[in-house]
Design a protein around this motif. Structure first.
Motif: not given
Length: 740
Positions: A276-284, A301-302
């Motif tokens: 989730h840390i990576l996904l939150d980073f990409i959202k930022r 999504d990928r």
């Protein structure tokens, strides 16, 4: 001399014990066979059990075997061995083993050995005969040992051999999953079989040697995807360590690119707890970039694919394609007219390509079935293989995306919408890309946000496994009398200490020789089968060279290291066993032909020595082997073979050298010629060269030939394909030193 059976006095239930009586000159011996039958079920004329008895076939087979062995011993033993005492001991060696096995059910493998020990669990994928399994059970470091949870393979004889060894003989409660690892539902069945147990180590050897980056969609070998499915198991179970074994050639294949691809895939396994840390980073990043966020959302999504398996993964993939297809539908009226959108072959190609990609689950299942049929029909080097491969190429997601891309090129969209088309094509490329490639694709966004340092820290945090370079392990360095080199990839979970190498236990000068491994089994001739050990007189057999041969015998510890004071010879270790007394309730070695006989203890064929049978060859083959043996080398012997009319089309004969290690043991027994006799090796001799204990019995059919080799796994194949247990033991030992 006469050997007969008779019924002794019946008990209260009217069951009478069957006795064997031997009369030879002045010697008369009576021995209870351990079997009882009702008098009505005994035929005194034939001295066999009547078919009215439910186990008459098994008991009669045992009686026939017992009589045959007694007669053989009487015919071949020295006169000094034919005393009443020694004859009785010999007969009882067979009787006691069978009786002991019949008296035991499957017992729990508890012993004083295991008290106070810290157990770490392991499972064995692509298990074959059980080389990894055997080696891991032999390993011990201080108070640490391994506990065997599960093995898996697709072949029935692999399952039979595993169940016979570990469940019935050693008394372990080990699950066996006989299912193709690439089948849908394998992971679910694996998790169900483990019943909530945590797995500390996964070992196995998924085939990687057929990989090709250049021709990735040209060969379609059914083994190509097994590596990816092996890693799926790793992702699901998250073991502390995993061991992947392969052929040495994988390191240099395609100039090392295949090796790097394997390492990249291993390093792409992510820790779902921190993902989730990576996904939150990409959202930022989406809030900080001036670029289109469509591709950034595609990356998000990928990356969700990494968190799912089986049905959930299929749903995520379908959702991804639907989103891209929606963008295409919005774009279509901008790049073509309404009429062209209904009639253009290129628009139809794109539209239908999306439909195919949405059905990736169905196409994957279809691909698997076609590859299986291709393999079953042995399609290769014929006029069919091209058509089959062309079809398999056509349903591959990568190829479908290439056709979509080509269709867009023919449409030639205007410059105004070229960026939209490029973005759509990029999103399709992201769909088939690897985790590491996704990370590379994110770097422009990261650079724009000036967050490169944070990005690298996150990547280091979410990678679940550390792995450096794979290393080559030479089996002879670990007490195996064989020149067998294998590559080991050892993955280490980020919370564990890394295993970078497996130190040798034997120096190059002290390696175990072929003679050390096989000399005590050299009492068998062509076309024979032996069930008990016999003494080999080195002086009589080697005459003037007996001292030289005897000097080859060394005293060693279990791992092959020298121990002149209290060590045993390699052959003695093979007889004694290398499990260090861990299984005191173990049954005597036994053999069964079929799985149906496994649960019927009466069907277990019990003997001190099993798998020691030679093939019967015609005289011309024997003469050919004699010539090759005399010349010491097949190539050197070819001219003489032609002169004497003994030439053969066979490509390879390896003459074993008694003072050296054997070549790599393979699955075809007549590739080797015994160092002292013009014959091929027995299953037991090949097992010795692989470092299997004599108590490890290879079950089922002994050999097979022709096209059946692709489907059947007989005893010789089980041995030749196995990981040498002493090599596996050294790996397990090193893991035990580091695991916590």
């Amino acid at each position: 001399m006469s050997v007969k059976f008779y019924l002794d006095k019946a008990d209260k239930r009217d069951c009478a014990p069957i006795h064997l009586v031997l009369r030879h000159k002045s010697v008369q011996i009576k021995v209870a066979t351990g079997e009882k039958v009702h008098k009505s079920e005994w035929d005194p004329q034939s001295q066999l059990v009547d078919e009215k008895h439910p186990h008459h076939k098994e008991i009669n087979r045992y009686l026939f075997f017992l009589k045959e062995q007694v007669i053989h011993f009487m015919d071949t033993a020295a006169p000094a061995q034919l005393t009443e005492k020694k004859l009785k001991v010999k007969i009882l060696s067979f009787v006691k083993g069978r009786k002991a096995n019949n008296d035991k059910t499957i017992l729990p493998a508890t012993s004083d050995f295991e008290k106070g020990k810290q157990k770490f669990t392991f499972l064995d994928l692509f298990a074959g005969a059980g080389g990894f399994s055997e080696g891991f059970l032999q390993a011990q470091f201080k108070d640490k040992i391994f506990d065997f949870l599960l093995a898996s393979d697709i072949n029935e004889n692999c399952e039979l051999t595993h169940l016979a060894r570990y469940n019935y003989q050693l008394g372990l409660d080990v699950a066996f999953l006989r299912q193709d690892i690439s089948e849908p539902g394998f992971l679910d069945n694996l998790v169900k079989s483990l019943d909530g147990k945590t797995v500390d180590v996964v070992c196995g050897g998924p085939p990687c040697q057929s990989f090709s980056l250049a021709g990735k969609r040209s060969k379609f070998d059914k083994k190509d995807e097994l590596f990816a499915h092996y890693l799926k198991v790793i992702r699901q179970l998250r073991p502390k360590y995993f061991v992947m074994e392969n052929v040495k050639g994988i390191l240099t294949k395609e100039r090392g690119k295949i090796k790097e691809m394997i390492l990249q895939e291993i390093r792409s396994i992510i820790d779902l707890n921190d993902f989730h840390i990576l996904l939150d980073f990409i959202k930022r990043l989406g809030k900080q970039t001036k670029k289109s966020t469509f591709l950034l959302n595609c990356y998000l999504d990928r990356l969700q694919f990494e968190t799912a398996i089986d049905k959930e993964l299929d749903e995520l993939k379908s959702k991804y394609i639907l989103l891209v297809e929606k963008k295409f539908k919005q774009l279509t009226p901008k790049i073509v007219s309404y009429k062209e959108s209904k009639t253009s072959i290129h628009i139809n190609t794109i539209r239908h390509g999306f439909k195919l990609l949405e059905r990736s689950r169905e196409l994957t299942a279809l691909k698997k079935r076609v590859i299986h049929e291709k393999s079953s029909s042995d399609l290769d080097n014929d006029l069919f293989v091209g058509d089959f491969n062309a079809f398999l190429t056509a349903i591959d997601p990568g190829y479908i995306i290439e056709r979509i891309q080509k269709a867009f090129q023919f449409l030639s969209p205007s410059k105004e919408y070229k960026a939209d088309v490029d973005e759509l094509l990029a999103s399709l490329k992201i769909y088939t890309t690897t985790f590491d490639d996704c990370m590379q694709g994110l770097k422009p966004y990261v650079k724009e946000a000036k967050a490169s340092r944070e990005f690298e820290q996150i990547l280091n945090q979410i990678r679940l496994y550390n792995i450096e370079e794979p290393f080559v392990a030479h089996a002879a360095d670990y007490g195996v009398p064989q020149n067998r080199e294998r590559v080991l990839f050892i993955g280490c979970r980020k919370d564990q200490s890394p295993v970078k190498e497996v130190p040798p236990t034997v120096s190059a000068k002290e390696r175990v020789t072929v003679f050390e491994a096989l000399h005590d089994l050299d009492f068998i001739n062509m076309g024979e089968e032996k069930f008990q050990y016999e003494e080999v007189d080195l002086k009589a057999k080697y005459n003037g060279s007996s001292k030289v041969m005897a000097a080859l015998l060394k005293k060693r510890d279990l791992d092959g290291s020298m121990n002149a004071k209290s060590g045993l010879s390699y052959s003695d270790w093979s007889k004694k066993g290398r499990l260090s007394g861990r299984f005191p309730h173990a049954k005597h070695p036994f053999f069964v032909k079929h799985a149906t006989e496994l649960s019927n203890i009466q069907s277990h064929f019990v003997a001190p020595l099993l798998n020691h049978k030679t093939s019967k060859q015609n005289s011309s083959v024997v003469k050919r082997l004699e010539v090759i043996l005399q010349e010491g080398d097949y190539d050197l012997a070819k001219k003489r073979l032609r002169t004497e009319g003994l030439a053969s089309d066979k490509r390879s004969y390896n003459v074993l050298k008694p003072n050296q290690q054997s070549p790599t043991v393979v699955t075809i027994p007549d590739d080797y010629i015994h160092y002292a006799s013009p014959r091929a090796l027995t299953v037991r001799e090949m097992a010795r060269l692989q470092s299997f204990d004599d108590s490890f019995v290879f079950q089922g059919k002994r050999a097979t030939g022709g096209i059946k080799r692709k489907m059947e796994v007989p005893q010789f194949t089980l041995v030749g394909n196995a990981v040498p247990p002493l090599l596996a033991r050294a790996v397990a030992q090193e893991i035990l030193k580091h695991i916590h």
